[in-house]
Design a protein around this motif. Structure first.
Motif, PDB file in Angstrom:
ATOM      1  N   ASN A 258      32.153  53.015  37.700  1.00  0.00           N
ATOM      2  CA  ASN A 258      32.527  51.692  37.855  1.00  0.00           C
ATOM      3  C   ASN A 258      31.839  50.889  37.432  1.00  0.00           C
ATOM      4  N   THR A 259      30.430  50.938  37.666  1.00  0.00           N
ATOM      5  CA  THR A 259      29.444  50.105  37.318  1.00  0.00           C
ATOM      6  C   THR A 259      29.468  49.892  35.811  1.00  0.00           C
ATOM      7  N   GLU A 260      29.982  50.382  34.914  1.00  0.00           N
ATOM      8  CA  GLU A 260      30.029  50.096  33.656  1.00  0.00           C
ATOM      9  C   GLU A 260      30.914  48.958  33.410  1.00  0.00           C
ATOM     10  N   LEU A 261      31.988  48.665  34.411  1.00  0.00           N
ATOM     11  CA  LEU A 261      32.753  47.579  34.162  1.00  0.00           C
ATOM     12  C   LEU A 261      32.037  46.496  34.740  1.00  0.00           C
ATOM     13  N   LYS A 262      31.070  45.714  33.725  1.00  0.00           N
ATOM     14  CA  LYS A 262      30.169  44.836  34.267  1.00  0.00           C
ATOM     15  C   LYS A 262      30.733  43.242  34.159  1.00  0.00           C
ATOM     16  N   GLY A 263      31.674  43.050  33.202  1.00  0.00           N
ATOM     17  CA  GLY A 263      31.892  41.584  33.072  1.00  0.00           C
ATOM     18  C   GLY A 263      30.759  40.855  32.566  1.00  0.00           C
ATOM     19  N   PRO A 264      30.675  39.430  32.926  1.00  0.00           N
ATOM     20  CA  PRO A 264      31.851  39.024  33.534  1.00  0.00           C
ATOM     21  C   PRO A 264      33.159  38.789  32.946  1.00  0.00           C
ATOM     22  N   PHE A 265      34.328  38.684  33.760  1.00  0.00           N
ATOM     23  CA  PHE A 265      35.400  38.878  33.196  1.00  0.00           C
ATOM     24  C   PHE A 265      36.421  37.514  33.674  1.00  0.00           C
ATOM     25  N   THR A 266      37.324  37.254  32.645  1.00  0.00           N
ATOM     26  CA  THR A 266      38.050  35.962  32.960  1.00  0.00           C
ATOM     27  C   THR A 266      39.243  36.342  33.677  1.00  0.00           C
ATOM     28  N   PRO A 267      39.367  35.643  34.846  1.00  0.00           N
ATOM     29  CA  PRO A 267      40.572  35.857  35.770  1.00  0.00           C
ATOM     30  C   PRO A 267      41.959  36.224  35.185  1.00  0.00           C
ATOM     31  N   LEU A 268      42.776  36.948  35.531  1.00  0.00           N
ATOM     32  CA  LEU A 268      43.831  37.294  35.313  1.00  0.00           C
ATOM     33  C   LEU A 268      45.150  36.667  36.238  1.00  0.00           C
ATOM     34  N   ASP A 269      45.709  35.873  35.795  1.00  0.00           N
ATOM     35  CA  ASP A 269      46.765  35.092  36.412  1.00  0.00           C
ATOM     36  C   ASP A 269      48.172  36.049  36.635  1.00  0.00           C
ATOM     37  N   LEU A 270      48.247  36.180  37.877  1.00  0.00           N
ATOM     38  CA  LEU A 270      49.429  37.289  38.353  1.00  0.00           C
ATOM     39  C   LEU A 270      50.161  36.531  39.386  1.00  0.00           C
ATOM     40  N   GLY A 271      50.291  35.205  39.210  1.00  0.00           N
ATOM     41  CA  GLY A 271      51.163  34.398  40.042  1.00  0.00           C
ATOM     42  C   GLY A 271      50.601  33.804  40.991  1.00  0.00           C
ATOM     43  N   PRO A 272      51.224  32.710  41.636  1.00  0.00           N
ATOM     44  CA  PRO A 272      50.797  31.955  42.742  1.00  0.00           C
ATOM     45  C   PRO A 272      50.681  32.712  44.005  1.00  0.00           C
ATOM     46  N   GLU A 273      51.749  33.552  44.257  1.00  0.00           N
ATOM     47  CA  GLU A 273      51.747  34.373  45.359  1.00  0.00           C
ATOM     48  C   GLU A 273      50.620  35.392  45.456  1.00  0.00           C
ATOM     49  N   TYR A 274      50.352  35.800  44.443  1.00  0.00           N
ATOM     50  CA  TYR A 274      49.260  36.894  44.243  1.00  0.00           C
ATOM     51  C   TYR A 274      47.614  36.094  44.597  1.00  0.00           C
ATOM     52  N   ALA A 275      47.488  35.047  43.804  1.00  0.00           N
ATOM     53  CA  ALA A 275      46.331  34.090  44.061  1.00  0.00           C
ATOM     54  C   ALA A 275      46.054  33.637  45.668  1.00  0.00           C
ATOM     55  N   GLU A 276      47.289  33.509  46.218  1.00  0.00           N
ATOM     56  CA  GLU A 276      47.246  33.045  47.653  1.00  0.00           C
ATOM     57  C   GLU A 276      46.770  34.245  48.372  1.00  0.00           C
ATOM     58  N   GLN A 277      47.301  35.376  48.146  1.00  0.00           N
ATOM     59  CA  GLN A 277      47.075  36.537  48.930  1.00  0.00           C
ATOM     60  C   GLN A 277      45.600  37.220  48.593  1.00  0.00           C
ATOM     61  N   TYR A 278      45.089  37.231  47.286  1.00  0.00           N
ATOM     62  CA  TYR A 278      43.916  37.964  47.108  1.00  0.00           C
ATOM     63  C   TYR A 278      43.253  37.176  46.361  1.00  0.00           C
ATOM     64  N   GLY A 279      43.363  35.846  46.165  1.00  0.00           N
ATOM     65  CA  GLY A 279      42.414  35.075  45.329  1.00  0.00           C
ATOM     66  C   GLY A 279      40.911  34.924  45.850  1.00  0.00           C
ATOM     67  N   PHE A 280      40.924  34.958  47.125  1.00  0.00           N
ATOM     68  CA  PHE A 280      39.716  34.993  48.039  1.00  0.00           C
ATOM     69  C   PHE A 280      38.925  35.920  47.789  1.00  0.00           C
ATOM     70  N   ALA A 281      39.128  37.141  47.152  1.00  0.00           N
ATOM     71  CA  ALA A 281      38.459  38.367  46.945  1.00  0.00           C
ATOM     72  C   ALA A 281      38.116  38.431  45.288  1.00  0.00           C
ATOM     73  N   ASN A 282      38.379  37.444  44.466  1.00  0.00           N
ATOM     74  CA  ASN A 282      38.023  37.607  43.087  1.00  0.00           C
ATOM     75  C   ASN A 282      38.775  38.893  42.701  1.00  0.00           C
ATOM     76  N   ALA A 283      39.953  39.297  42.962  1.00  0.00           N
ATOM     77  CA  ALA A 283      40.626  40.730  42.710  1.00  0.00           C
ATOM     78  C   ALA A 283      40.587  40.837  41.295  1.00  0.00           C
ATOM     79  N   SER A 284      40.905  39.862  40.563  1.00  0.00           N
ATOM     80  CA  SER A 284      41.222  40.212  39.024  1.00  0.00           C
ATOM     81  C   SER A 284      39.859  40.105  38.222  1.00  0.00           C
ATOM     82  N   THR A 285      38.949  40.115  39.087  1.00  0.00           N
ATOM     83  CA  THR A 285      37.600  40.187  38.062  1.00  0.00           C
ATOM     84  C   THR A 285      36.422  40.805  38.767  1.00  0.00           C
ATOM     85  N   ASP A 286      36.668  41.536  40.122  1.00  0.00           N
ATOM     86  CA  ASP A 286      35.571  42.435  40.565  1.00  0.00           C
ATOM     87  C   ASP A 286      36.521  43.760  40.815  1.00  0.00           C
ATOM     88  N   PHE A 287      36.104  44.630  40.188  1.00  0.00           N
ATOM     89  CA  PHE A 287      36.623  46.001  40.169  1.00  0.00           C
ATOM     90  C   PHE A 287      36.674  46.508  41.692  1.00  0.00           C
TER      91      PHE A 287
END
Length: 599
Positions: free
Chosen positions: A263-292
């Motif tokens: 998994n460490t080979e997924l180094k980034g940095p990555f541009t966040p992926l927009d999965l909608g406001p509901e997803y952002a509100e629920q999981y945005g605090f964890a940088n879920a779309s940029t941190d494997f």
């Protein structure tokens, strides 16, 4: 004399009339007795023939599921013969007369409909299924390591027709009325409904596979998938944290794997992926779309799949056609079918030790050298994948292993094609939070401690509810969690609390589990109260795909257990209650005591 004769003539006529009445009455009695005897004979015949037909039908279904096609054909033919005899008996003259009698004829009408469904099941579903099974038996589907996708394509129309016929018969079975009396027919009705539903489900999945597999496996051109290896020792919404990955290619049914890496080979940095406001509100605090590490906090696999696809596209420039997830327990099933593998140093990896090696022993063998541990796990993944994508010696066993893993949610798939993804979400492969409003209770565990203690987590889950009479009903979801950690020191990487923010004044014994327990509930459900070990506690609320979520965070010390209780008010809605099980180390069979409502 005429006046004297008239009375005698009248008396004679009365006597004759009484004798005629007695004769007619006796004749009618004989006819009724004969009809009753005939009816009794037909009832006995229908019962025995129907029981034999249902038994043969069940045996035919099992034989076809196991790939024993010739045996399945023979049993399907036998089921059809017995079902026809039962159907003839329930359409005989005495049966038809009995069925026409109000109320008293109710069981006879039920018996007639049962025999019709069983006859249709045998002749319109099982017999043609056996014929198709001859064409697409496991031995014919595989050619070395290649799946014959053309063969599936050719037989898809027949499978879809059989599936449609099965659905129609399931609807007919569901519409069979409860008999007014005779509990034996009531039980037969219930058994036929259950049997028809199971066969229909199997055939629908088979038809869906025939529609999906060819295109997804490269029948119409090469396909590429990001394949994530999930580590259940650190729980995430879709199973376990992303521990490693590979790139899976399909071309005309032939699989190859490349670019296996940690998994460490997924180094980034990555541009966040927009999965909608509901997803952002629920999981945005964890940088879920940029941190494997947090990419699969949600139990809705399409979210994780799109994030993995996005990460790989940004890192490699390759736009994958989809994503697949698999875990070590699934690998154990596959190794049971294809056989063990041997590493370069001679160590054998088998169906019996692959889970322990990858989820426990690897951490103890390399307690501080993370690079060496990841290389060891990659060596195992390489060997297993090479074996999986090589020549298939026993196609039937491999299909059974894959089916078991899919059924437990240990293999998940997502396609970037909207049409394919829509079909995938109708199967266990989709691992999706449903969009409908039927009763739903998914218990989702996420490791908050940043350790590997979920290898020792054991769960019990119960979903219970009131009846269907009111617009809303009370339901209860009970979750029991237990630590079976050994009474011996574990490496700090396994037993520490590396995920806890250092500044937080929080301490717990080494080997403790710090766990988020989130309930994804029925749409429009409301929380009434929540309890931890009998003590009322607050919950964090949120939304997941339109479903309300209720979260409790708990700490479980080593070798301790606890109980969480969610008390809810839910809309009384139609549909079968569902309790999907998150694929972790343990295998959980939930207790579901929620009545299925029809309104």
């Amino acid at each position: 004399m005429e006046t004297d004769g008239a009375p005698r003539f009248e008396r004679f006529r009365d006597v004759l009339s009484r004798r005629q009445t007695k004769v007619v009455g006796a004749a009618l009695l004989v006819i009724v007795v004969a009809l009753l005897g005939w009816l009794g004979f037909e009832a006995y015949s229908a019962k025995s023939e129907l029981e034999q037909a249902r038994e043969n039908a069940q045996q035919a279904k099992e034989a076809l599921s196991d790939g024993r096609v010739e045996e399945g054909q023979r049993l399907a033919d036998s089921a059809a013969t017995h079902a026809q005899a039962a159907n003839d008996a329930t359409h005989s003259l005495p049966w038809s007369i009995a069925a026409a009698v109000p109320w008293l004829g109710s069981p006879f009408e039920t018996g007639r409909q049962i025999s019709g469904v069983v006859l249709g099941l045998a002749s319109e579903v099982l017999k043609p299924s056996a014929q198709v099974g001859v064409a697409i038996s496991p031995d014919k589907l595989f050619e070395g390591s290649r799946l014959n996708v053309r063969l599936l394509q050719e037989n898809e129309p027949a499978l879809s027709k059989i599936s449609a016929d099965a659905r129609r018969l399931e609807a007919e079975a569901s519409a069979i009325p409860e008999p007014a009396y005779l509990s034996v027919l009531g039980r037969a009705r219930t058994e036929v409904q259950a049997q028809t539903a199971k066969i229909t489900s199997l055939l629908e999945n088979t038809a869906l596979a025939a529609r999906l597999a060819p295109s997804m496996m490269g029948a119409d051109g090469p396909r590429t998938y990001f394949m994530g290896f999930q580590t259940n020792a650190e729980a995430r919404g879709t199973g376990g944290i992303l521990g490693g990955f590979g790139i899976l290619h399909f071309e005309n049914g032939k699989p190859t794997v490349e670019a296996l890496g940690p998994n460490t080979e997924l180094k980034g940095p990555f541009t966040p992926l927009d999965l909608g406001p509901e997803y952002a509100e629920q999981y945005g605090f964890a940088n879920a779309s940029t941190d494997f590490r947090n990419s699969n906090l949600s139990s809705h696999f399409p979210y994780a799949a799109q994030i993995w696809k996005s990460m790989w596209a940004q890192q490699s420039g390759i736009n994958a056609d989809g994503a697949i997830a698999i875990d070590p327990v699934a690998l154990s099933y596959i190794l049971g079918a294809v056989g063990p593998v041997t590493l370069a140093d001679g160590e054998k990896v088998t169906k019996d030790n692959v889970v322990e090696l990858t989820e426990s022993i690897a951490y103890q063998r390399f307690p501080t050298d993370q690079t060496a541990r990841k290389q060891y796990l990659q060596d195992i993944a390489n060997a297993v994948v090479k074996k999986m994508t090589g020549t298939v010696e026993s196609p039937r066993q491999l299909l059974e292993a894959l089916g078991k893993a899919v059924g437990e949610g240990r293999i998940a798939a997502w396609s970037a094609s909207p049409d394919e993804q829509k079909l995938l979400e109708e199967t266990p492969l989709g691992h999706a939070v449903p969009a409908d409003s039927a009763p739903y209770a998914a218990v989702v565990i996420n490791n908050l401690g940043g350790n590997k203690m979920d290898y020792y987590l054991r769960r019990e889950i119960e979903y219970a509810g009131d009846g269907c009479s009111a617009d809303h009903r009370n339901t209860t979801v009970t979750v029991k969690l237990k630590s079976v950690a050994p009474d011996a020191p574990l490496p700090d990487y396994v037993a520490g609390a590396n995920g806890v923010i250092p500044n937080i004044p929080f301490t717990m014994p080494s080997g403790s589990m710090l766990t988020s327990v989130r309930l994804v509930a029925t749409k429009d459900a409301k929380i009434l109260s929540a309890f931890s070990n009998g003590e009322r506690i607050p919950v964090f609320t949120g939304t997941e795909r339109g479903h309300p979520t209720f979260e409790i965070q708990v700490a479980i010390p080593p070798r301790q257990a606890g109980e969480l209780v969610f008390r809810l008010s839910e809309p009384t809605v139609p549909g079968e209650p569902r309790v999907p099980i998150q694929p972790l180390i343990d295998s959980v069979v939930p207790s579901v005591q929620v009545p299925e409502c029809s309104r």
